[in-house]
Design a protein around this motif. Structure first.
Motif, short mmCIF file in Angstrom:
data_model
loop_
_atom_site.label_atom_id
_atom_site.label_comp_id
_atom_site.label_asym_id
_atom_site.label_seq_id
_atom_site.Cartn_x
_atom_site.Cartn_y
_atom_site.Cartn_z
N GLU A 344 2.70 -16.83 39.87
CA GLU A 344 4.02 -16.40 39.40
C GLU A 344 4.69 -17.53 38.63
O GLU A 344 5.34 -17.32 37.60
CB GLU A 344 4.90 -16.00 40.59
CG GLU A 344 4.44 -14.75 41.33
CD GLU A 344 5.31 -14.44 42.55
OE1 GLU A 344 5.78 -13.31 42.67
OE2 GLU A 344 5.51 -15.33 43.39
N ALA A 376 -4.40 -8.54 47.14
CA ALA A 376 -4.39 -7.19 46.57
C ALA A 376 -3.69 -6.19 47.47
O ALA A 376 -2.88 -5.39 47.02
CB ALA A 376 -5.82 -6.74 46.29
N ARG A 377 -4.00 -6.24 48.78
CA ARG A 377 -3.56 -5.15 49.65
C ARG A 377 -2.52 -5.55 50.69
O ARG A 377 -2.16 -4.75 51.55
CB ARG A 377 -4.79 -4.54 50.36
CG ARG A 377 -5.68 -3.72 49.46
CD ARG A 377 -6.80 -3.06 50.21
NE ARG A 377 -7.83 -4.00 50.62
CZ ARG A 377 -8.98 -4.20 49.97
NH1 ARG A 377 -9.24 -3.49 48.89
NH2 ARG A 377 -9.84 -5.08 50.39
N ALA A 378 -2.04 -6.79 50.63
CA ALA A 378 -1.08 -7.20 51.66
C ALA A 378 0.02 -8.07 51.09
O ALA A 378 0.69 -8.78 51.82
CB ALA A 378 -1.80 -7.92 52.79
N SER A 379 0.18 -8.03 49.77
CA SER A 379 1.23 -8.86 49.19
C SER A 379 1.60 -8.31 47.82
O SER A 379 1.08 -7.29 47.38
CB SER A 379 0.76 -10.31 49.06
OG SER A 379 -0.12 -10.42 47.96
N ARG A 380 2.48 -9.01 47.16
CA ARG A 380 2.86 -8.64 45.81
C ARG A 380 3.18 -9.92 45.04
O ARG A 380 3.55 -10.92 45.65
CB ARG A 380 4.10 -7.74 45.86
CG ARG A 380 4.42 -7.05 44.54
CD ARG A 380 5.72 -6.28 44.62
NE ARG A 380 6.83 -7.19 44.75
CZ ARG A 380 7.96 -6.91 45.39
NH1 ARG A 380 8.12 -5.76 45.98
NH2 ARG A 380 8.94 -7.78 45.44
N MET A 381 3.02 -9.87 43.73
CA MET A 381 3.58 -10.93 42.88
C MET A 381 4.57 -10.26 41.93
O MET A 381 4.37 -9.11 41.55
CB MET A 381 2.49 -11.61 42.05
CG MET A 381 1.55 -12.49 42.86
SD MET A 381 0.39 -13.26 41.74
CE MET A 381 -0.93 -13.65 42.89
N GLY A 382 5.59 -10.99 41.56
CA GLY A 382 6.58 -10.43 40.65
C GLY A 382 7.42 -9.38 41.36
O GLY A 382 7.43 -9.28 42.59
N THR A 383 8.10 -8.56 40.57
CA THR A 383 9.04 -7.61 41.16
C THR A 383 8.47 -6.19 41.24
O THR A 383 8.99 -5.36 41.96
CB THR A 383 10.34 -7.55 40.32
OG1 THR A 383 9.99 -7.35 38.95
CG2 THR A 383 11.12 -8.84 40.45
N PRO A 385 5.53 -3.31 42.10
CA PRO A 385 4.30 -3.08 42.86
C PRO A 385 3.08 -3.20 41.95
O PRO A 385 3.10 -2.67 40.83
CB PRO A 385 4.46 -1.64 43.37
CG PRO A 385 5.94 -1.40 43.38
CD PRO A 385 6.51 -2.22 42.25
N GLY A 386 2.07 -3.90 42.39
CA GLY A 386 0.89 -4.09 41.55
C GLY A 386 0.96 -5.36 40.70
O GLY A 386 0.00 -5.69 40.00
N GLN A 388 0.60 -8.17 41.68
CA GLN A 388 -0.46 -9.06 42.16
C GLN A 388 -1.76 -8.86 41.38
O GLN A 388 -2.65 -9.70 41.41
CB GLN A 388 -0.70 -8.88 43.66
CG GLN A 388 -1.24 -7.53 44.10
CD GLN A 388 -0.14 -6.53 44.40
OE1 GLN A 388 0.89 -6.49 43.76
NE2 GLN A 388 -0.35 -5.70 45.42
N PHE A 389 -1.90 -7.71 40.70
CA PHE A 389 -3.08 -7.50 39.85
C PHE A 389 -2.84 -8.03 38.44
O PHE A 389 -3.72 -8.60 37.82
CB PHE A 389 -3.43 -6.01 39.77
CG PHE A 389 -3.58 -5.34 41.12
CD1 PHE A 389 -4.36 -5.91 42.10
CD2 PHE A 389 -2.91 -4.16 41.41
CE1 PHE A 389 -4.49 -5.32 43.35
CE2 PHE A 389 -3.04 -3.56 42.65
CZ PHE A 389 -3.82 -4.14 43.63
N GLU A 413 -6.77 -2.48 43.94
CA GLU A 413 -6.46 -2.12 45.34
C GLU A 413 -7.72 -1.73 46.11
O GLU A 413 -7.74 -1.75 47.33
CB GLU A 413 -5.41 -1.01 45.42
CG GLU A 413 -5.92 0.37 45.08
CD GLU A 413 -4.96 1.47 45.51
OE1 GLU A 413 -4.14 1.26 46.42
OE2 GLU A 413 -5.03 2.57 44.91
#
Lengths: 497, 242
Positions: A344, A376-383, A385-386, A388-389, A413
């Motif tokens: 991030e 991928a399946r237990a967090s997030r980056m940025g604001t 959803p997704g 983190q990808f 995911e």
């Protein structure tokens, strides 16, 4: 090709769903924890005499403390949607590695002891007491789960086998049966502040060496500061980044990004570890203790932000649990996420055009990206959803000319675990690790064969260590493994900003 | 309750007992889920970051079985058909519990009958699926087959009542309304009806103590119901608060 005394899955034509091979992986045993480590972490030194009663009491306690556990033990309809989703089942064919069957190992004990139906009609409901034999199954198969949550994506009720395997490990620890690898590491982090047991002197030496090394190769004074009070940012990284390869190349990448951004940062010798193995054994107390150590270190150093390095499960703990376990982080600047993932951080700099990059520095690499399970399946980056990808991919596309996606059915995911997560990254579990890696390696091999990929980038210390070890069994060189910030490091231009 | 036949007395008692176990047992289970804490924030991501988003996803999962669709299309076809047909079956039976029957409910009866008749098909399909795929055979217990067979028998006895051995529908409706109003009357001593009712009572009693609680449990699943906002909003663990 690396040699093994077990059969390596054939991935020439991809990985298909295997036929059920009962007991195929029943022989796998982890090394037991020592009395000293069990005691240190607050567990009985050895198996208690009335272990069955203690285990059932613990199970009852956990069902009262965790909605996930109490609900998941009840609502599975055994539809089988998860049955072909676990990389360990796909790689071994052992039916106890089907997520539903793994859960059943606990559910059958739950039925026998906690439900009317199970007590009255044991056999019909497949209810079973916690016998020596069942305990052996627990020890084997709850350590063939990397807690990657892939099964939970496909479950109509969101049942997450990770919750069950964490509870099972905590129950086993509570009766004095523990796994050496995880418990030893947790003991070390409590003692020294990092999983490897690196003393402060050695840390100083390593950071000095890195400063000299970067100076030599780039001619620029990139700093690797330790315990620098009043720095803007505390950077917490998995300790593997200090000593392992290719991990350390990403560490150099983080340092260059901070240098280029002109933002002061520091490592902490008190909390020189991002990883938090407390989660793997389902121990709330140990997870909290490790998280709190980091929060305390940041407060003592007087930093305004905490940025975290490339580590999957640790990012889950940091993103999802830190605020609960060690918050509130009142002392940090509220304008930044707590924590901020280094991706991030770098992505924001890229958006502001604050980094000077030479993409051609990575032209020898055709890069693909592996989504690590906990990111991928237990967090997030940025604001969004997704995020983190998207964010790590944005970075890769900014620093490499040649970027290729893997099959989305094995990534994003639905990503397959590297096979070494969840406390399984231990030598005696090599067979599980190599076989469990098959689905992901198969996706990698496809883009290597068809699109000339020679590098798989990732943001997880465990994934890096695992792939470095297991790829050679599939005739893929370990050099194919790279950190995202390793590639950033190659491309970033320092000096005149 | 004076003047009831012995058969009616027995079935009135059984019906009330089963209803009490069904409602009481289910409430107890769901209450348990409701009050058990979520110590940590554990949505399976990517996941909505707002309550509204979570509700929308839940709705899609309830209405379309979206997660199962992602998981396995063949299982989805059978499971989805089964549950949709159950709605039609419910519509068919509602008219027996409501007096007078609202016009809309009356109007959709022919369509509901057309759909409800199909109930045995997905059940046979789901049974066969368990037997024929080695993974499903491995995980299936006698209870998993048993509940499908029980519902199949209920369906067949119900269809029997409709198409083979016609029952005294007015008498059945009187009996059911009597139960509902707590002023029981005699039940029709019709063998097919007695079998049908007995099987339904068995299912009702079994429901709260079996995997069938998934029907209510689905609303409590933390991986689906928790909002993905742990950085923005501090999630407090109720049992660790000091």
């Amino acid at each position: 090709m690396a040699k093994a005394d077990f059969e390596i899955p054939d991935i020439k034509n991809g990985v298909s769903v295997p036929a059920v091979k009962p007991g195929a992986m029943a022989h796998v045993k982890y090394h037991p924890a020592s009395e000293a480590h069990l005691t240190k972490l607050g567990f009985p030194a050895k198996r208690v005499d009335n272990w069955k009663e203690v285990a059932l009491a613990k199970m009852n306690e956990l069902m009262g403390k965790y909605k996930s556990l109490s609900l998941f033990l009840d609502v599975c309809v055994k539809c089988g949607a998860c049955a072909d989703k676990c990389h360990y089942y796909l790689g071994t064919g052992d039916p106890n590695n089907m997520p539903v069957a793994r859960q059943e190992l606990m559910r059958k004990v739950y039925r026998k002891n906690f439900t009317l139906g199970g007590k009255l009609f044991g056999g019909l409901a497949r209810a079973e007491d916690l016998t020596e034999e069942v305990l052996r199954e627990w020890m084997a198969y709850f350590h063939q789960c990397s807690q990657c949550r892939r099964c939970s994506v496909f479950c109509p009720f969101g049942i997450d086998t990770a919750e069950i395997s964490m509870a099972a490990r905590e129950i086993m620890d509570s009766i004095g049966i523990g796994q050496k690898y995880t418990l030893e590491i947790i003991a070390k982090v409590h003692d020294t502040g990092n999983n490897l047991g690196i003393p402060k002197d050695a840390l100083i030496g390593t950071l000095e060496f890195l400063e000299e090394d970067v100076k030599e190769t780039t001619g620029v004074d990139v700093k690797f500061p330790l315990d620098q009070k009043g720095a803007e940012v505390m950077l917490i990284v998995p300790s593997a980044d200090f000593f392992s390869s290719p991990h350390v190349d990403s560490l150099v990448g983080y340092a260059k990004v901070f240098h280029a951004a002109g933002i002061s940062y520091t490592f902490s010798s008190h909390a020189s570890e991002f990883a938090n193995f407390g989660m793997f054994i389902g121990s709330y107390d140990n997870t909290k203790k490790i998280a709190t150590r980091i929060a305390d270190a940041g407060r003592d150093l007087g930093v305004k932000r905490i940025v975290v390095g490339e580590c999957g499960h640790a990012y889950r703990v940091a993103y999802s649990f830190w605020n609960t376990l060690a918050g509130p982080f009142d002392y940090l600047d509220k304008n930044h996420s707590v924590p901020t993932h280094v991706c991030e951080f770098t992505d924001e700099l890229l958006r502001r055009n604050a980094l000077k990059l030479d993409k051609s520095a990575n032209d020898e690499f055709t890069v693909t990206y592996h989504d690590s399970c906990n990111v991928a399946r237990a967090s997030r980056m940025g604001t969004e959803p997704g995020g983190q990808f998207e964010i790590p991919r944005n970075i890769l596309k900014a620093v490499c000319n040649k970027y290729v996606e893997m099959d989305p059915e094995a990534n994003r995911e639905k990503t397959f675990c590297c096979g070494g997560g969840g406390g399984l990254l231990s030598d005696e579990l090599l067979e599980v690790r190599v076989k469990g890696a098959a689905p992901k390696v198969s996706a990698l091999k496809e883009v290597m064969d068809n699109q000339g990929v020679n590098t798989m980038a990732m943001i997880c210390a465990i994934c890096k260590a695992q792939f470095t070890k297991v790829l050679p069994y599939y005739d893929i060189p370990m050099e194919a493994v790279a950190g995202v910030h390793q590639l950033v490091s190659n491309a970033i231009q320092l000096g005149d900003k | 309750m004076g003047g009831l036949s012995l058969l009616s007395l027995v079935y009135v008692a059984l019906s009330y007992a089963a209803a009490a176990i069904f409602v009481g047992g289910l409430m107890r289970k769901l209450w348990g889920y409701a009050v058990t804490p979520n110590p940590l924030c554990i949505p399976t991501t990517p996941s909505p970051a707002t309550k509204g988003g979570v509700v929308a996803r839940l709705a899609l999962n309830i209405v379309a079985f979206a997660d199962l669709f992602k998981g396995n299309r063949w299982t989805w076809i059978g499971g989805y058909a089964f549950h949709v047909i159950l709605i039609a079956v419910t519509v068919r039976h509602l008219r027996l519990f409501i007096y007078p029957v609202p016009p809309l409910l009356a109007e959709i009866q022919p369509l509901a009958l057309l759909i409800a008749m199909l109930l045995p098909l997905p059940l046979v399909y789901l049974l066969a699926r368990r037997k024929m795929v080695d993974r499903y055979a491995w995980i299936s217990s006698p209870a998993d087959y048993g509940v499908l067979i029980l519902i199949l028998l209920i369906a067949l006895s119900g269809l029997g009542l409709k198409f083979v051995s016609h029952s005294d529908l007015v008498g059945i409706k009187h009996f059911l309304l009597g139960l509902l109003m707590f002023s029981p009357v005699d039940m029709p001593a019709h063998p097919a009806f007695i079998i049908h009712l007995t099987l339904v009572l068995m299912l009702a009693v079994y429901f709260p103590y079996s995997k069938l609680v998934h029907a209510g449990g689905v609303f409590f699943s933390p991986t689906r119901m928790m909002v993905d906002d742990p950085r923005e909003r501090r999630h407090i663990n109720p049992w660790a608060a000091k």
